[in-house]
Write a protein that holds these residues in place. Structure first.
Motif, PDB file in Angstrom:
ATOM      1  N   SER A  16      43.865  35.284  46.389  1.00 45.92           N
ATOM      2  CA  SER A  16      42.750  35.050  47.471  1.00 45.92           C
ATOM      3  C   SER A  16      43.064  35.617  48.561  1.00 45.92           C
ATOM      4  O   SER A  16      44.489  35.608  48.919  1.00 45.92           O
ATOM      5  N   ARG A  65      32.541  35.400  43.427  1.00 44.37           N
ATOM      6  CA  ARG A  65      33.911  35.518  43.617  1.00 44.37           C
ATOM      7  C   ARG A  65      34.260  35.494  45.251  1.00 44.37           C
ATOM      8  O   ARG A  65      35.109  34.782  45.657  1.00 44.37           O
ATOM      9  N   PHE A  66      33.153  36.110  45.755  1.00 47.73           N
ATOM     10  CA  PHE A  66      33.386  36.360  47.433  1.00 47.73           C
ATOM     11  C   PHE A  66      32.189  35.639  48.113  1.00 47.73           C
ATOM     12  O   PHE A  66      31.332  35.340  47.688  1.00 47.73           O
ATOM     13  N   MET A  81      37.589  35.953  49.870  1.00 44.35           N
ATOM     14  CA  MET A  81      37.781  36.790  48.597  1.00 44.35           C
ATOM     15  C   MET A  81      38.778  35.869  47.671  1.00 44.35           C
ATOM     16  O   MET A  81      39.708  35.812  47.741  1.00 44.35           O
ATOM     17  N   LEU A  84      40.611  37.687  43.072  1.00 38.69           N
ATOM     18  CA  LEU A  84      40.773  39.281  43.212  1.00 38.69           C
ATOM     19  C   LEU A  84      41.170  39.931  41.827  1.00 38.69           C
ATOM     20  O   LEU A  84      41.825  39.415  41.138  1.00 38.69           O
ATOM     21  N   ASP A  88      39.179  45.375  43.163  1.00 42.52           N
ATOM     22  CA  ASP A  88      38.632  45.135  44.587  1.00 42.52           C
ATOM     23  C   ASP A  88      39.831  45.785  45.760  1.00 42.52           C
ATOM     24  O   ASP A  88      39.388  45.726  46.953  1.00 42.52           O
ATOM     25  N   VAL A 112      45.248  44.902  45.558  1.00 43.07           N
ATOM     26  CA  VAL A 112      45.409  43.848  44.479  1.00 43.07           C
ATOM     27  C   VAL A 112      46.351  44.550  43.395  1.00 43.07           C
ATOM     28  O   VAL A 112      45.909  45.671  42.935  1.00 43.07           O
TER      29      VAL A 112
END
Length: 114
Positions: A16, A65-66, A81, A84, A88, A112
């Motif tokens: 995150s 997710r976000f 976020m 991830l 991304d 990421v």
């Protein structure tokens, strides 16, 4: 109007990050703030937006997710976020827009990688 973004960095898949973007200057009270991203070799795309009344929109790729939120008093927008993914990875830009204004902040890199 200036936008100052922060919070990017390197994170492992599944991790995150929280991005922040503070707007300063003469800002119209009714505005739309948002996050966009641009990956290498790709066009800039919208990630999430939030109106001054709190209505949000998300790209399908980040839904669930976000989370975008904002502090009206501080003219700050956040992007939490989670979960991830490699895809991304991008430079993330914040934006604020109203009928006679459209401003961008300098991007912040999110990578990421394992």
């Amino acid at each position: 109007v200036q936008l100052q973004a922060s919070g990017g960095g390197l994170v492992q898949p599944g991790g995150s990050l929280r991005l922040s973007c503070a707007a300063s200057g003469s800002i119209f009270s009714r505005n739309l703030m948002g996050w966009y991203r641009q990956a290498p070799g790709k066009q800039r795309e919208v990630v999430a937006t939030i109106t001054s009344s709190g209505i949000t929109t998300y790209a399908d790729s980040v839904k669930g997710r976000f989370t975008v939120s904002r502090d009206i008093a501080e003219n700050t927008v956040y992007l939490q976020m989670n979960s991830l993914k490699f895809e991304d990875t991008a430079v993330y830009y914040c934006n604020i827009v109203w009928p006679l204004g459209n401003y961008w902040g300098k991007g912040t890199q999110v990578t990421v990688s394992s």
